[in-house]
Design a protein around this motif. Structure first.
Motif, short mmCIF file in Angstrom:
data_model
loop_
_atom_site.label_atom_id
_atom_site.label_comp_id
_atom_site.label_asym_id
_atom_site.label_seq_id
_atom_site.Cartn_x
_atom_site.Cartn_y
_atom_site.Cartn_z
N THR A 1 71.73 41.06 31.09
CA THR A 1 70.92 40.74 32.27
C THR A 1 69.46 41.09 31.98
OG1 THR A 1 72.78 41.22 33.71
CG2 THR A 1 70.59 41.18 34.72
N ILE A 2 68.58 40.10 32.02
CA ILE A 2 67.15 40.30 31.76
C ILE A 2 66.42 40.35 33.08
CG2 ILE A 2 65.09 39.37 30.66
CD1 ILE A 2 66.89 38.01 28.63
N LYS A 3 65.78 41.45 33.31
CA LYS A 3 65.03 41.60 34.56
C LYS A 3 63.70 40.85 34.45
CE LYS A 3 66.92 46.14 35.71
NZ LYS A 3 66.60 47.56 35.99
N PRO A 4 63.29 40.16 35.48
CA PRO A 4 62.00 39.47 35.44
C PRO A 4 60.86 40.47 35.34
CG PRO A 4 62.89 39.46 37.66
CD PRO A 4 63.97 40.01 36.77
N PHE A 5 59.82 40.09 34.59
CA PHE A 5 58.66 40.97 34.47
C PHE A 5 57.92 41.05 35.79
CE2 PHE A 5 59.09 39.43 30.02
CZ PHE A 5 59.33 40.66 29.43
N LYS A 6 57.48 42.22 36.09
CA LYS A 6 56.70 42.43 37.29
C LYS A 6 55.24 42.13 36.99
CE LYS A 6 55.61 45.81 40.88
NZ LYS A 6 55.80 47.22 41.34
N GLN A 7 54.65 41.23 37.77
CA GLN A 7 53.27 40.83 37.55
C GLN A 7 52.33 42.01 37.83
OE1 GLN A 7 51.81 37.79 36.49
NE2 GLN A 7 50.08 39.18 36.36
N ILE A 8 51.52 42.33 36.85
CA ILE A 8 50.52 43.38 37.02
C ILE A 8 49.31 42.79 37.71
CG2 ILE A 8 48.97 44.97 35.83
CD1 ILE A 8 51.06 45.20 33.64
N GLU A 9 48.85 43.42 38.75
CA GLU A 9 47.67 42.95 39.47
C GLU A 9 46.53 43.95 39.33
OE1 GLU A 9 48.24 41.71 43.45
OE2 GLU A 9 49.81 40.24 42.97
N ILE A 10 45.33 43.39 39.21
CA ILE A 10 44.13 44.22 39.17
C ILE A 10 43.39 44.01 40.48
CG2 ILE A 10 42.06 44.79 37.84
CD1 ILE A 10 43.26 43.17 35.50
N PRO A 11 43.55 44.89 41.44
CA PRO A 11 42.95 44.66 42.75
C PRO A 11 41.43 44.78 42.71
CG PRO A 11 43.89 46.85 42.64
CD PRO A 11 44.27 46.17 41.35
N LEU A 12 40.79 44.10 43.63
CA LEU A 12 39.35 44.26 43.81
C LEU A 12 39.14 45.55 44.59
CD1 LEU A 12 36.61 42.74 43.37
CD2 LEU A 12 36.83 42.00 45.75
N ASP A 13 38.51 46.53 43.98
CA ASP A 13 38.39 47.87 44.57
C ASP A 13 36.92 48.14 44.88
OD1 ASP A 13 38.92 50.34 45.49
OD2 ASP A 13 39.89 51.10 43.68
N CYS A 14 36.51 47.79 46.09
CA CYS A 14 35.09 47.89 46.44
C CYS A 14 34.67 49.30 46.85
CB CYS A 14 34.77 46.91 47.56
SG CYS A 14 34.83 45.17 47.04
N ALA A 15 35.62 50.12 47.32
CA ALA A 15 35.25 51.46 47.81
C ALA A 15 34.58 52.31 46.74
CB ALA A 15 36.47 52.16 48.39
N PRO A 16 35.20 52.48 45.54
CA PRO A 16 34.51 53.27 44.51
C PRO A 16 33.24 52.61 44.01
CG PRO A 16 36.63 52.45 43.71
CD PRO A 16 36.56 52.13 45.15
N TYR A 17 33.25 51.26 43.95
CA TYR A 17 32.03 50.58 43.49
C TYR A 17 30.87 50.83 44.45
CZ TYR A 17 28.53 47.00 42.85
OH TYR A 17 27.33 46.37 42.68
N ASN A 18 31.15 50.81 45.75
CA ASN A 18 30.08 51.04 46.72
C ASN A 18 29.51 52.45 46.62
OD1 ASN A 18 30.33 48.46 47.77
ND2 ASN A 18 31.82 49.06 49.33
N ARG A 19 30.32 53.39 46.10
CA ARG A 19 29.82 54.76 45.93
C ARG A 19 29.04 54.91 44.64
NH1 ARG A 19 35.15 56.03 47.46
NH2 ARG A 19 35.62 56.55 45.29
N THR A 20 29.54 54.32 43.56
CA THR A 20 28.95 54.57 42.24
C THR A 20 28.07 53.44 41.72
OG1 THR A 20 30.84 53.60 41.08
CG2 THR A 20 30.98 55.95 41.65
N ARG A 21 28.29 52.22 42.26
CA ARG A 21 27.58 51.03 41.78
C ARG A 21 27.81 50.80 40.28
NH1 ARG A 21 26.47 47.81 46.04
NH2 ARG A 21 25.95 49.14 47.79
#
Length: 536
Positions: A89-109
């Motif tokens: 039984t081969i389990k399907p790969f779980k798609q890795i997502e890279i979320p858009l993370d604006c909170a840290p960017y807004n702090r550090t730019r």
């Protein structure tokens, strides 16, 4: 999982029809089948024999008597228990997502240090050779880079391309740095850079280090004639959206694949669905039997000439031509410019503007026969189109007569005309889907990077770009299109496999075939109008 079949398993280990197996079957299996009351004890005995048989085969397998029990069998070798008969039984790969993370960017730019810089190879895609072959137009990558095939690309060549460039792009270990020189028209540079960021999100770690110059203006500028002769210098490699037969600019997918907010054209992946749905609203045979065009005639003389082909009180050239006022359209909410609703005619006209036009892919996608007014420029995919198969060629020096002949021919040969329209829309839906746009970018940048003779470095004035630096502060349609076209995460599939470069005879034959197809249509047209004149 299938139920475990003891009899089949014992057959496998006891040599199937051998005397040993038949003796075992007679003494053990048959009594068990005939006497259910004694099945419990005998069942345990069978399990004991099964385990012993299995361990024995593992012990003697591959290395003979005294083989190494700790060694694992090679999957490629032949065994008495073929792998294909085992249930895994081969389990399907779980798609890795890279979320858009604006909170840290807004702090550090600053861009996050958590972006993946490696991708998935053997473990996730055990057979990279199974990747499909890229469409034929990918072969032009080799032709576009041929001027540097022998010399390579030096830093001096790249620096000389700066003269007209809008920006310098540097990729180092999967991170993107940009040095801007001139503001591009509208948001061409913005969406081009956004597209490159999405490429790196799709294939992290696969795009090599590189440094290039990009010009977002329409017209190619690296003239071939300036770099010919024994004493000439190597041409500067300059990327842009289109080229022509007298220039050496390197063509790259245009910004509109990720959206064009100034005129409300959505990203290509979603727009393709709209166009496919629009094709289904009206059968080709039921469409208006005329040639349709709508656009801005002010940008080029050739388009102003096309306006004269419109129907009038005294003449009908079989064309229905409309001028597009983008300022008014913007004020009215783009109600009259929905591309998915413009597949209502049997024929659609493509004509260049000040140079090549992004509208070509939208017109070709419509199932209508594309009447392609002889172009001067090409983009990255149009060199793969074949006259009379994907489009109908129209003369640029006598447009009105040429359009009328094309429509009359199509209405007299409906099945053939419909086939031309279908071939074009299938090409756009299949060979120009977004996966191939990214793969074209991937292969072009990889082949370009191989030619660099210097080590790319981050320029002093360059800034790092990532999804957060572009999308977090964006607003309105620009933000909307960023989010719609954002690659969610790495893909598990490999890029398509590059076709080989043309050899001189095959390239000549391909170009000659296109030329002959156009000449044949021009001859038909010439005979048509000569007969028309004789009749009058």
């Amino acid at each position: 999982m299938r139920k475990y079949n003891f009899q089949q398993r014992f057959q496998r280990y006891f040599c199937h029809e051998s005397v040993l197996y038949r003796r075992f079957e007679a003494t053990i299996w048959l009594p068990l089948m005939k006497s259910p009351g004694r099945s419990s004890g005998i069942f345990l005995f069978i399990i004991f024999l099964l385990v012993g048989a299995f361990l024995s085969t593992r012990f003697f397998d591959g290395n003979g008597v005294g083989g190494n029990l700790a060694s694992k069998p090679k999957l490629s070798s032949s065994h008495s228990y073929p792998q294909k008969n085992l249930d895994i039984t081969i389990k399907p790969f779980k798609q890795i997502e890279i979320p858009l993370d604006c909170a840290p960017y807004n702090r550090t730019r600053t861009c996050s240090s958590n972006y993946p810089t490696t991708t998935f190879d053997l473990e996730e895609n055990p057979n990279p050779s199974s990747a499909p072959t890229c469409p034929e137009y990918f072969r032009w990558i080799h032709e576009d880079l041929r001027p540097w095939a022998l010399t390579g690309i030096t830093r001096d060549m790249v620096e000389r391309a700066k003269e007209t460039a809008n920006f310098r792009l540097v990729i180092l270990k999967g991170r993107v740095y940009v040095e801007k020189y001139h503001k591009a028209f509208q948001t061409r540079d913005v969406f081009t850079l956004w597209g490159i960021l999405q490429l790196l999100r799709r294939y992290p770690g696969k795009v090599p280090d590189l440094e290039l110059m990009f010009d977002c203006v329409d017209w190619p500028v690296i003239k071939t004639m300036d770099y010919q002769g024994p004493n000439s210098t190597g041409p500067p490699p300059l990327f842009r959206y289109c080229g022509d037969d007298s220039t050496l600019d390197i063509v790259f997918p245009d910004w509109s694949f990720w959206g064009w907010p100034e005129i409300n054209i959505k990203p290509w992946e979603n727009l393709l669905k709209d166009l496919k749905e629009g094709n289904g609203r009206k059968r080709w045979m039921d469409r208006e039997p005329y040639a349709y065009w709508k656009g801005n005639p002010a940008v080029a003389v050739t388009r102003q000439e096309l306006i004269k082909c419109n129907v009038s009180a005294t003449q009908d050239w079989n064309a229905r031509v409309y001028a597009q006022d983008w300022s008014r359209e913007s004020q009215q909410g783009y109600k009259q410019s929905d591309l998915g609703s413009q597949c209502m005619h049997r024929y659609k006209i493509y004509i260049e503007g000040s140079a090549w036009s992004v509208s070509e892919k939208y017109i070709l996608a419509c199932d209508s026969v594309t009447l392609l007014v002889k172009p001067h420029y090409y983009d990255f995919f149009t060199r793969g189109l074949m006259p009379v198969h994907h489009y109908w060629p129209v003369r640029d020096d006598d447009k009105c007569k040429s359009i009328k002949f094309a429509v009359d021919w199509g209405n007299s040969h409906k099945q053939k005309a419909q086939g031309i329209g279908k071939a074009a829309s299938e090409f756009i839906q299949e060979d120009l889907k977004m996966e191939y746009v990214y793969d074209y970018m991937f292969h072009l940048l990889n082949e370009y990077a191989k030619l660099l003779t210097f080590k790319p470095i981050r320029p002093r004035n360059a800034v790092e770009l990532c999804a957060e630096t572009m999308a977090c502060p964006a607003q309105g349609l620009q933000k909307k299109f960023f989010m719609e076209s954002m690659v969610k995460g790495p893909t598990y599939s490999s890029p398509c496999t590059m076709p080989p470069p043309y050899d001189p005879p095959s390239l000549h034959a391909f170009l000659k075939r296109k030329e002959n197809s156009i000449k044949r249509v021009e001859l038909w047209e010439k005979n048509f109008w000569e007969n028309k004149t004789k009749q009058t």
